[in-house]
Design an enzyme around this catalytic site. Structure first.
Site, mmCIF file in Angstrom:
data_model
loop_
_atom_site.group_PDB
_atom_site.id
_atom_site.type_symbol
_atom_site.label_atom_id
_atom_site.label_comp_id
_atom_site.label_asym_id
_atom_site.label_seq_id
_atom_site.Cartn_x
_atom_site.Cartn_y
_atom_site.Cartn_z
ATOM 1 C CE LYS A 11 62.629 58.142 74.818
ATOM 2 N NZ LYS A 11 60.632 57.812 74.615
ATOM 3 C CE1 TYR A 51 61.557 59.873 70.007
ATOM 4 C CE2 TYR A 51 62.194 61.678 70.982
ATOM 5 C CZ TYR A 51 62.020 60.227 70.430
ATOM 6 O OH TYR A 51 62.776 59.604 72.132
ATOM 7 C CG ASN A 118 59.078 55.922 77.300
ATOM 8 O OD1 ASN A 118 60.592 56.624 76.906
ATOM 9 N ND2 ASN A 118 58.700 55.629 76.412
ATOM 10 C CG HIS A 121 64.878 55.714 70.684
ATOM 11 N ND1 HIS A 121 63.841 55.558 70.402
ATOM 12 C CD2 HIS A 121 65.820 55.511 69.925
ATOM 13 C CE1 HIS A 121 63.913 55.730 69.425
ATOM 14 N NE2 HIS A 121 65.232 55.216 69.231
ATOM 15 C CD GLU A 132 65.439 55.490 66.091
ATOM 16 O OE1 GLU A 132 66.589 55.017 66.889
ATOM 17 O OE2 GLU A 132 64.989 55.547 66.019
#
Ligand code: DAT
Ligand code: MG
Length: 141
Positions: A11, A51, A118, A121, A132
């Site tokens: 990310k 998402y 975080n 993913h 995805e």
């Protein structure tokens, strides 16, 4: 387990902090292979698809804005059991709770923001991996 493919993202926080190589190192050290790898700037449309399951939740808008805040590195990770295996390498969603030894536990922390930054993913099922991969690497779908 079958040979699987998982869609992994480093990310924008991981990219900015120079942790892309460290994440890829852990994936390769685990014995998984990289079937595709690209640094890219996501579009709002890609993120809405990626998402979709979280639309309407309180962290959804901050999550999309965060994901638009800089480049990401997308990878197709390949190997027996790699979907669950990468989730295990990544650790719990909340980096404060994530166990030491995991990517989020070792490298992440709470920054006091509306969204958990975080670092990574990873797909959570074969179905989400297929979905995805089609979003991030249509040529590999
Ligand atoms: P994961 O990334 O572990 O699969 P998820 O799919 O439930 O977690 O959520 C997607 C991302 O949204 C997650 O990586 C960080 C953010 N997020 C999830 N739950 C959150 C919460 N309660 N507060 C803030 N951000 C959250
Ligand atoms: Mg998820």
């Amino acid at each position: 387990p079958q040979t699987e493919r998982s869609l992994v993202l480093v990310k924008p926080d991981g990219y900015r902090r120079g942790l892309t190589g460290e994440v890829l190192r852990r994936i390769e050290a685990k014995g998984y292979s990289l079937a595709a790898l690209a640094v890219m700037t996501p579009t709002r449309e890609q993120l809405a698809q990626h998402y979709a399951e979280h639309e309407g939740k309180p962290f959804y808008e901050p999550l999309v804005e965060f994901m638009l805040s800089g480049p990401v590195t997308a990878a197709i990770v390949e190997g027996h059991g790699c979907i669950a295996g990468f989730r295990s390498l990544a650790g719990a969603t909340d980096p404060t709770a994530a166990a030491p030894g995991t990517i989020r536990g070792d490298l992440g922390r709470d920054w006091g923001l509306k969204v958990q930054q975080n670092i990574v993913h990873g797909s959570d099922s074969p179905e989400s991996a297929a979905h995805e991969i089609a979003i991030w690497f249509p040529e590999h779908a």
